[in-house]
Enzyme design. Structure first.
Site, PDB file in Angstrom:
ATOM      1  N   GLY A 126     -46.185 -36.345  31.839  1.00  0.00           N
ATOM      2  CA  GLY A 126     -46.615 -34.948  31.819  1.00  0.00           C
ATOM      3  C   GLY A 126     -45.499 -34.043  31.358  1.00  0.00           C
ATOM      4  N   ASP A 174     -36.373 -48.736  29.967  1.00  0.00           N
ATOM      5  CA  ASP A 174     -36.384 -47.747  28.877  1.00  0.00           C
ATOM      6  C   ASP A 174     -35.047 -47.008  28.809  1.00  0.00           C
ATOM      7  OD1 ASP A 174     -37.416 -46.434  26.687  1.00  0.00           O
ATOM      8  OD2 ASP A 174     -38.465 -44.923  27.849  1.00  0.00           O
TER       9      ASP A 174
END
Length: 930
Positions: free
Chosen positions: A607, A719
């Site tokens: 988001g 990541d």
């Protein structure tokens, strides 16, 4: 007779999924034509003429509207103000807007509009303010815009506009402020601009004028207050600006300007001179000494020689708020002219000058030996309002009332209006000396007493722009009135939204970011439901010969915009998690100005991310989950509880969370120095020395080692990348984006987890090749990704750029003996032996085979060893080469001492993409940083 086709068309023009202009009618409030709450400001002002309804003002400011602008807007032939600032509008600007000849204000900034600018907008003869900044517009500026003869403000900055700046703009005789910075303009700087006899601010930073010179005619812009041409690929000399009486801000840095700095007498009003990162030679002009208002003189990274005149600081009149920065780094200055006694309020930077080796100058070392070449932290304040010590019972125990700091009556408790406000192009570098002057200006603009105005916090943003949170308090009233009445709120709001503040060039153009009405002010405004309808209707009846018009204007008077359209949960789970705060939606709405788009600093798969200021003035980053990222409440709280147990100086800390009304938000500490990727980019705010890069590498490795070995359960990051390594105010590295996606581990025969089998997630260029092929994630997958980050630190390159892979490129350079040819030149001199070991470590981490990579523990140990060697290394990098045997030997040593997951003895916990990479002071990743 139906009189509302124009009104309906106008409202249909915003094709928003939250708006149905035909379904919701309600009564007309005959007073204030504006309605607002913490969702934003909505105004429609209308008149009836010739039996028709005419819309004169249409404002949908900061309403979180999505959708596009439709051609029907052109039907509003009487419209004077069109204001859709700070929404989420996409698509193009309709050419039909050019038909609204009556338009005075066109305000579309802060959206996501794209495409080119229509020629037809040049027909807006009466337009005085044209703001389309902070969108995604492209293409050239139409030459027809030279017909906007009434325009005073052109704000086209922060887009992707290209081509030449039209020389025809020289016809805009009323133009005051022209902001075209952060675009892709090219060609020449139009010398014709010298005819703009009223121009006060010209800001063209971060464009590419490809070797163009600054026209000498710019020296005749006698009304100029600010000239900013930073990073424009300009060459040649500097015009004579001595005839510009009120020049306050001059920035010509990061160009290719040559020759000596002219000894011209600049204005006594000047606060800022930036000539850094050019090729200027000669000496520092003595004329720089007699500048009483000077706050910042930046001459670093030039070819200046000779002596530093002590008169640069000797004539300075010091007060507690005065501050002067003299940045003379990276030149060839060899001596001090006069007494060497800079006062405490003067920061003098002399690193990398021969003067630093002059042992005859007493205390020269403290101006030459900043730790790691110390980076100047921008001035900001999150506690500029003086706190009062008053009895606790004086104010209610909530966020809506507080003691008025400057009230003539001590411990007077009142509820403020909260306003987000930004100066878009101020003509100073430090605000504190001018804060009181600004408060006087603001108080006069809104007709309040200066004691009613508090600057709750302020912070410098890219641009540079100055953002602040204002609090306006009611005057003391002996009748025990502690709030503004409705008419006062209406008047103040009208002043802020009307653009009728007295013009000020020194503070520059301003913009309203939000006008927050909470607590006692929410009763008389809209507070419930989603913005569901905005409607205007009219009915007229003609009776006999005399036309009697009965106008019934309808609009929604009871809408509410909750932070999302999600339904409330029927049940809640109550839980207390140690060391982590549970925030309400109201608190986070207040902290972000209702999640104002100007507060947004990033966006990821989870988001949007917003910068917020809590009531205790702590600056935080707030990650707000989109509907597709919501989890079950129990799972969300379980993962929060796990994150609350992770504490390490090299991990971004979780401050708290919000879980109510189907909102899931995470609150993290804010990283003011952004991401490592920001610092390695071509438009970086500063440079990192080799020593600083080593420390960042070590901090990152220690944070990941903690996740691998100390977290319970262990966490594989999955990541790791330069944009997930954030830097705090001291440039300490902190790893982000870890820890919110539990994955079931596979186990070996003894029940010990060895790897995690998962769909491939991560970022191209950083992905472990074996993980990509086998979907088996181990701790060595993180080692590979960190190795790529190390290569970025060494070369400044991106992992994949122009089709080239950084691992392959560095390996080729290493094998050919040309490694030093691709080392990042911006980190200055470095010890070749230490760089050699760092390259060896990075290439070992990036080995194709998992088993040949070092463990994270070995990575940490080797980085610590390299740092220990730093004082003993010799900085002779120009002719040094890296031996292949060194890298191979180091790789072999690490292979023998490491195993794939030997220390992972608990269920591994692998992160997804929700916890931290956007927690910095930057911009939305899809937009070029400004």
């Amino acid at each position: 007779m139906n009189l509302f086709p124009f009104a309906v068309k106008a409202l249909q023009a915003v094709k928003c999924s939250l708006i149905d202009p035909l379904k919701h009618l309600s009564g007309w409030n005959k007073g204030d034509p504006c309605v607002s709450n913490w969702t934003g400001v909505f105004c429609i002002d209308t008149t009836v003429k010739d039996g028709y309804l005419h819309v004169q003002e249409l404002r949908l400011l900061d309403m979180n509207l999505s959708g596009s602008l439709a051609p029907e807007l052109g039907l509003l032939s009487q419209l004077q103000i069109l204001d859709f600032m700070w929404n989420e509008l996409t698509g193009t600007i309709p050419k039909e807007i050019g038909k609204i000849a009556s338009l005075i204000l066109l305000l579309l900034n802060g959206n996501k509009l794209s495409g080119s600018l229509p020629d037809e907008l040049g027909y807006l003869w009466n337009l005085t303010r044209f703001q389309i900044d902070q969108n995604q517009l492209s293409g050239p500026i139409p030459k027809s815009f030279a017909n906007l003869l009434s325009v005073k403000h052109i704000h086209f900055n922060n887009n992707s506009l290209s081509g030449e700046i039209p020389s025809e703009f020289s016809k805009l005789s009323n133009l005051l402020h022209m902001l075209l910075d952060n675009n892709n303009f090219s060609g020449r700087l139009p010398p014709e601009f010298s005819s703009l006899s009223k121009l006060r601010i010209l800001q063209l930073d971060n464009n590419d004028f490809g070797g163009s010179e600054i026209p000498a005619t710019y020296g005749s812009l006698s009304t100029l207050v600010k000239l900013s041409l930073r990073n424009c690929s300009l060459q040649g000399g500097v015009p004579d600006f001595s005839g510009i009486a009120n020049l306050s801000y001059l920035d010509l840095s990061r160009n290719h300007l040559t020759g000596p700095i002219p000894s011209q007498k600049l204005s006594h009003n000047i606060t800022t001179i930036k000539l850094s990162h050019n090729n200027r030679n000669g000496s520092i002009p003595m004329s720089f000494s007699d500048l009483p208002s000077l706050q910042k003189l930046s001459l670093e990274s030039n070819l200046l020689a000779g002596s530093v005149p002590s008169s640069l600081w000797r004539t300075m009149s010091l007060t507690t708020s005065n501050r002067r920065i003299l940045d003379l780094r990276n030149n060839s200055l060899s001596n001090i002219l006069g007494d060497f006694d800079p006062p405490a309020n003067v920061t003098l930077r002399l690193e990398n000058n021969p003067i630093c080796k002059n042992s005859t100058i007493k205390n020269i070392g403290r101006f030459c030996s900043y730790e790691d070449g110390g980076i100047e932290i921008p001035e900001n304040s999150t506690n500029s309002t003086q706190k009062m010590i008053c009895p606790a019972q004086e104010c209610p125990d909530d966020y809506y009332f507080e003691n008025v700091p400057a009230s003539p009556v001590s411990c007077y408790c009142a509820s403020p209006l909260r306003i987000g406000y930004r100066l878009k192009s101020p003509s100073f570098s430090y605000f504190l000396p001018y804060m009181n002057k600004f408060k006087i200006y603001l108080s006069q603009s809104v007709n309040l007493n200066i004691s009613q105005i508090a600057i709750d916090s302020f912070i410098w943003e890219e641009g540079p722009r100055l953002r602040m949170n204002l609090k306006l308090f009611p005057l003391y009233d002996h009748r025990d009135k502690h709030i503004f009445n409705a008419s006062d709120v209406q008047r103040i709001r009208s002043q802020f939204t009307s653009w009728k503040f007295p013009p000020t060039d020194f503070f520059g153009p301003y913009e309203l970011l939000n006008f927050t009405l909470l607590g006692p002010y929410s009763n008389s405004i809209i507070t419930k439901g989603i913005l569901a309808a905005i409607v205007i209707g009219a009915i007229a009846t003609v009776v006999s010969i005399a036309a009697i018009v009965l106008l019934l204007i309808t609009r929604c008077s009871s809408f509410h915009h909750t932070p999302s359209s999600r339904k409330n949960m029927s049940t809640r789970i109550s839980v207390k998690i140690n060391d982590v705060r549970s925030f309400t939606i109201k608190e986070l709405v207040l902290a972000t100005g209702n999640f104002n788009s100007s507060s947004q600093v990033g966006q990821g798969g989870y988001g949007k991310v917003y910068k917020g200021i809590l009531p205790d003035n702590m600056i935080v980053a707030i990650k707000r989950a989109e509907e597709g990222s919501l989890q079950g409440q129990r799972e969300f709280l379980t993962e929060i509880e796990l994150l609350s147990r992770l504490h390490h100086r090299n991990l971004v800390s979780l401050v708290g969370y919000c879980d109510e009304e189907e909102e899931q938000m995470l609150v993290y500490e804010f990283m003011p120095n952004g991401t490592l990727r920001d610092w390695l980019s071509d438009k970086a705010r500063g440079t990192l020395s080799f020593s600083m890069r080593l420390r960042i590498a070590l901090g990152s490795a220690k944070g990941i080692l903690y996740l691998h070995t100390e977290a319970d359960p262990p966490i594989f990051h999955r990541d790791i990348k330069a944009s997930n390594i954030l830097l705090d105010s001291n440039l300490t590295a902190k790893v982000a984006d870890f820890g919110l996606s539990r994955l079931a581990p596979l186990q070996d025969d003894e029940g010990i987890p060895k790897y995690v089998s998962t769909i491939v997630k991560g970022t191209p260029g950083y992905l472990d090749p074996e993980y990509f092929l086998t979907h088996k994630l181990t701790d060595k997958s993180d080692v590979y990704s960190l190795g790529v980050v190390f290569l970025e630190l060494l070369t400044g390159m991106q992992p994949i750029m122009h089709g080239k892979n950084i691992v392959r490129e560095v390996n080729m350079a290493h094998e050919s003996g040309n490694m030093f040819s691709i080392i990042d030149s911006r980190m200055g001199s470095y010890p070749s032996d230490c760089v050699e070991r760092f390259v060896g470590l990075a290439l070992s981490c990036c080995h194709d085979k998992t088993e040949k990579r070092p463990s994270m523990l070995d990575v940490v140990r080797e980085l610590e060893n390299i740092l220990k060697l730093m004082p003993e290394c010799t900085p002779h990098h120009h002719h040094a080469t890296i031996s292949e045997s060194t890298a191979s030997a180091f790789s072999s040593k690490l292979e023998s001492s490491s195993s794939s997951a030997s220390y992972v003895t608990r269920d591994p916990f692998v992160s997804s993409s929700i916890s931290g990479s956007d927690l910095s002071s930057g911009v939305i990743p899809s937009i070029t940083p400004r």
